[in-house]
Design an enzyme around this catalytic site. Structure first.
Site, PDB file in Angstrom:
ATOM      1  N   CYS A 298      -4.751   0.642   6.772  1.00  0.00           N
ATOM      2  CA  CYS A 298      -4.953   2.188   6.941  1.00  0.00           C
ATOM      3  C   CYS A 298      -6.244   2.742   6.281  1.00  0.00           C
ATOM      4  CB  CYS A 298      -3.934   2.965   6.296  1.00  0.00           C
ATOM      5  SG  CYS A 298      -3.724   2.809   4.554  1.00  0.00           S
TER       6      CYS A 298
ATOM      7  N   CYS B 292      -8.545  -5.205  -9.454  1.00  0.00           N
ATOM      8  CA  CYS B 292      -8.231  -4.323 -10.384  1.00  0.00           C
ATOM      9  C   CYS B 292      -7.571  -3.072  -9.570  1.00  0.00           C
ATOM     10  CB  CYS B 292      -9.391  -3.882 -11.182  1.00  0.00           C
ATOM     11  SG  CYS B 292      -9.212  -2.987 -12.550  1.00  0.00           S
TER      12      CYS B 292
ATOM     13  N   CYS C 292       0.773  -1.143   0.135  1.00  0.00           N
ATOM     14  CA  CYS C 292       0.020  -0.017  -0.137  1.00  0.00           C
ATOM     15  C   CYS C 292       1.010   1.176   0.029  1.00  0.00           C
ATOM     16  CB  CYS C 292      -1.119  -0.067   1.332  1.00  0.00           C
ATOM     17  SG  CYS C 292      -1.790   1.432   1.634  1.00  0.00           S
TER      18      CYS C 292
END
Length: 134
Positions: A101, A121, A45
């Site tokens: 998060c 996706c 991330c």
């Protein structure tokens, strides 16, 4: 990390990353730097650094409408991402969120070209890549 202020995220992220990760935007198809990445490693991330996908789950979808963003057949581990109903834009989709998060990563769709029949996706700018290659 879910209790960070939006001011914190605005300072930490680029404007495009903020739009995608925090405002649930989408990058233009075919523009992401990780779309054609074929290296071995981990996709993290971009907001918090948590591992959300691995290169062994990355594949190239041939399903129309799903081409143009990095495609994954599964998350890195079962608790890496959270799935939520998304009824925005006059359609029903499944939103993919970083479990650590709470940032928006992309959407999950059915896809017969995926090894698991699932297509994560994911926006390229929502990810950082860490290579295992030397």
């Amino acid at each position: 990390m879910r209790n960070k202020s939006e001011e914190y995220w605005k300072e930490k992220l680029t404007p495009e990353q903020y739009h995608v990760l925090r405002e649930k935007g989408t990058e233009r198809p075919g523009t992401g730097t990780l779309l054609q990445n074929e290296k071995t490693g981990e996709y993290r991330c971009a907001a918090c650094g948590s591992v959300v996908f691995k290169s062994d789950a990355k594949y190239e979808s041939t399903t129309p409408g799903l081409i143009g963003w990095p495609s994954f057949s599964d998350a890195a581990k079962s608790d890496a991402v959270e799935l939520r109903d998304d009824n925005s834009m006059f359609m029903h989709r499944t939103e993919v969120i970083c479990k650590t998060c709470g940032s928006h990563l992309g959407h999950l769709f059915p896809d017969d070209t995926s090894p698991t029949n699932q297509h994560y996706c994911i926006n390229s700018c929502a990810l950082d890549f860490k290579s295992n290659e030397t």
